[in-house]
Design an enzyme around this catalytic site. Structure first.
Site, PDB file in Angstrom:
ATOM      1  N   ARG A  97     150.919   0.088 -12.430  1.00 53.32           N
ATOM      2  CA  ARG A  97     149.710  -0.615 -12.178  1.00 53.32           C
ATOM      3  C   ARG A  97     149.332  -1.051 -13.255  1.00 53.32           C
ATOM      4  O   ARG A  97     148.328  -1.938 -13.368  1.00 53.32           O
ATOM      5  CB  ARG A  97     148.575   0.593 -11.655  1.00 53.32           C
ATOM      6  CG  ARG A  97     147.374   0.380 -11.325  1.00 53.32           C
ATOM      7  CD  ARG A  97     147.192  -1.012 -10.315  1.00 53.32           C
ATOM      8  NE  ARG A  97     146.001  -1.036  -9.752  1.00 53.32           N
ATOM      9  CZ  ARG A  97     145.584  -2.172  -8.821  1.00 53.32           C
ATOM     10  NH1 ARG A  97     146.265  -2.626  -7.941  1.00 53.32           N
ATOM     11  NH2 ARG A  97     144.502  -2.317  -8.781  1.00 53.32           N
ATOM     12  N   HIS A 111     143.379 -13.447 -11.658  1.00 47.82           N
ATOM     13  CA  HIS A 111     143.822 -13.793 -10.192  1.00 47.82           C
ATOM     14  C   HIS A 111     142.591 -12.343  -9.815  1.00 47.82           C
ATOM     15  O   HIS A 111     142.708 -12.555  -8.446  1.00 47.82           O
ATOM     16  CB  HIS A 111     145.152 -12.679 -10.280  1.00 47.82           C
ATOM     17  CG  HIS A 111     146.136 -12.475  -8.456  1.00 47.82           C
ATOM     18  ND1 HIS A 111     145.748 -13.867  -7.791  1.00 47.82           N
ATOM     19  CD2 HIS A 111     145.841 -11.999  -7.944  1.00 47.82           C
ATOM     20  CE1 HIS A 111     146.579 -13.245  -6.522  1.00 47.82           C
ATOM     21  NE2 HIS A 111     146.355 -12.297  -6.734  1.00 47.82           N
ATOM     22  N   ASP A 112     142.184 -11.508 -10.657  1.00 49.58           N
ATOM     23  CA  ASP A 112     140.759 -10.550  -9.719  1.00 49.58           C
ATOM     24  C   ASP A 112     139.358 -11.252  -9.228  1.00 49.58           C
ATOM     25  O   ASP A 112     138.746 -11.417  -8.668  1.00 49.58           O
ATOM     26  CB  ASP A 112     141.131 -10.226 -10.573  1.00 49.58           C
ATOM     27  CG  ASP A 112     141.156  -8.504 -10.901  1.00 49.58           C
ATOM     28  OD1 ASP A 112     142.431  -8.918  -9.968  1.00 49.58           O
ATOM     29  OD2 ASP A 112     140.833  -7.310 -11.313  1.00 49.58           O
ATOM     30  N   ASP A 135     143.673 -17.902 -12.676  1.00 44.79           N
ATOM     31  CA  ASP A 135     144.866 -17.457 -12.566  1.00 44.79           C
ATOM     32  C   ASP A 135     146.191 -17.539 -12.860  1.00 44.79           C
ATOM     33  O   ASP A 135     146.564 -18.823 -12.559  1.00 44.79           O
ATOM     34  CB  ASP A 135     144.587 -17.578 -11.078  1.00 44.79           C
ATOM     35  CG  ASP A 135     145.307 -16.996 -10.136  1.00 44.79           C
ATOM     36  OD1 ASP A 135     145.925 -16.239 -10.656  1.00 44.79           O
ATOM     37  OD2 ASP A 135     145.166 -16.758  -9.137  1.00 44.79           O
ATOM     38  N   SER A 137     145.395 -13.576  -2.429  1.00 47.53           N
ATOM     39  CA  SER A 137     146.334 -12.980  -2.672  1.00 47.53           C
ATOM     40  C   SER A 137     147.507 -12.716  -1.357  1.00 47.53           C
ATOM     41  O   SER A 137     148.093 -13.758  -0.824  1.00 47.53           O
ATOM     42  CB  SER A 137     146.603 -11.691  -3.612  1.00 47.53           C
ATOM     43  OG  SER A 137     147.729 -11.548  -4.253  1.00 47.53           O
TER      44      SER A 137
END
Length: 396
Positions: free
Chosen positions: A227, A355-356, A322, A157
């Site tokens: 968040r 994305h994680d 992602d 990232s």
């Protein structure tokens, strides 16, 4: 924390604070006269300092990438699945350095640090920092550690952006650049998500224009909302469906506005936990660093021209679900590297984790990661025989 430290863990680690007195000129035009960087190291630096690997963290990351600080820790560092003896980044072979970047809130100089001019926390007066600024500070860190050339610089990232910037700005000091789940610059959609997060924080009544330290309050609501928004973008639709579906906490509708679906409870939990563990001013800084990243801007907006300065080899990794930094964005990097005549390997990994996925040790991802690091080891002359000799010596 397990009762016994796993054999493939780096074990108990202690962070180090390194102080720099040489002024650092920043892209914004301001200068940090002196600053601290907090780091952790794993493994042993070899005699010619050729086996060093730099880990660059993402938006909310920090120096604690592997191992444990004490036997009371609930969990290890954020990339423990990839760093350790026998893991993809094998600490029997490599000397691994992880740091908390400038502007962070885990010990390196940032908004929570004391401003020497006012003797109060910098707060919103801390200068805006960029990926280029971070790389420049990391160069000084390398000099301090006696590392002239990194065997590899690795990041996911925002960390991948740092690995890419290193290859352009300091090509002679990088042998391999591993750019994982990243992009050559943010899309308008990504900038929009970051702006929503910043607005959530800045509009919190407890934010006080960033001077909340003096008020002894924390803009928890805004930080939690930021968040939550971010977390949604880190997950995939398939992953959320598989994990939560439309499951309900109580099994039926309550006809009110309290959390009823499991996904609502999950997001609220993630937001609440983050709001007590991270600094709001740092969050604003990190999102701006993301927004400003655009290495091609210095080269007539030509990414090929920018990457023509690189001399290292590259591994670029993307994940199928992602959508924050989609595979198309990784392929932009790959296409530019190919056009610039650079050596690049590309992998697009099937994953439901969005994305994680770059943080999750799926077998195929770890296998290709480890295989590439095996290549790095060969390039710097660290063979299996040497590793076995070291392990035998350690066993004695």
């Amino acid at each position: 924390m397990p009762s016994v430290i796993p054999a493939d863990s780096v074990g108990l680690v202690t962070p180090q604070t390194i102080h720099f007195d040489t002024p650092l000129a920043l892209a914004c035009g301001r200068v940090l006269e002196h600053y601290d960087l907090v780091i952790e190291t794993y493994g042993t630096l070899n005699a010619d300092a050729s086996n060093a690997v730099l880990i660059c963290h993402a938006l909310s990351g920090h120096h604690h990438a592997a191992g444990y600080h004490s036997m009371d820790d609930r969990k290890p560092g954020w990339w423990d699945s990839a760093i350790g003896p026998g893991k993809a980044i094998d600490t029997n072979r490599f000397y691994v350095v992880a740091l908390n970047n400038l502007g962070g809130c885990h010990g390196s100089t940032g908004p929570t640090s004391i401003n020497p001019d006012t003797h109060k926390p910098y707060g919103p007066d801390f200068p805006i920092v960029t990926v280029k600024d971070w790389v420049n500070s990391q160069v000084r860190l390398a000099d301090h550690l006696g590392i002239q050339r990194w065997a590899a610089i690795v990041g996911g990232s925002l960390g991948g952006m740092q690995a890419l910037q290193w290859s352009i700005d300091y090509p002679e000091r990088v042998a391999h650049s591993l750019v994982i789940a990243s992009a050559p610059k943010l899309s308008a959609q990504n900038i929009a998500f970051n702006e929503v997060a910043r607005q959530a924080i800045s509009k919190d009544p407890q934010f006080h224009q960033g001077h909340y330290y003096e008020q002894e309050v924390v803009p928890k609501t805004g930080l939690a909302l930021a968040r939550m928004v971010g977390h949604i973008t880190y997950l995939s639709d398939d992953g959320m469906r598989e994990k939560f579906g439309r499951e309900m906490r109580a099994g039926k509708l309550s006809f009110d506005f309290n959390p009823q679906f499991e996904v609502e409870s999950y997001l609220q939990y993630q937001g609440e936990r983050f709001s007590t563990a991270f600094d709001a001013n740092t969050y604003l800084l990190m999102t701006k660093a993301l927004d400003y990243f655009d290495p091609a801007a210095d080269y007539d907006d030509d990414l090929v021209k920018a990457l023509s300065h690189a001399s290292c080899r590259f591994l670029v990794v993307a994940f199928t679900t992602d959508w924050r930094f989609s595979p198309e964005r990784s392929r932009e990097i790959v296409d530019a590297l190919v056009a610039a005549g650079k050596q690049v390997s590309y992998a697009e990994v099937e994953s439901a984790h969005g994305h994680d996925a770059f943080l999750i040790p799926s077998p195929r991802y770890m296998e290709l990661f480890g295989a590439y690091m095996e290549r790095v080891a060969r390039d710097v002359g660290i063979g299996k025989a040497q590793q076995e000799q070291k392990e035998t010596a350690n066993a004695r």
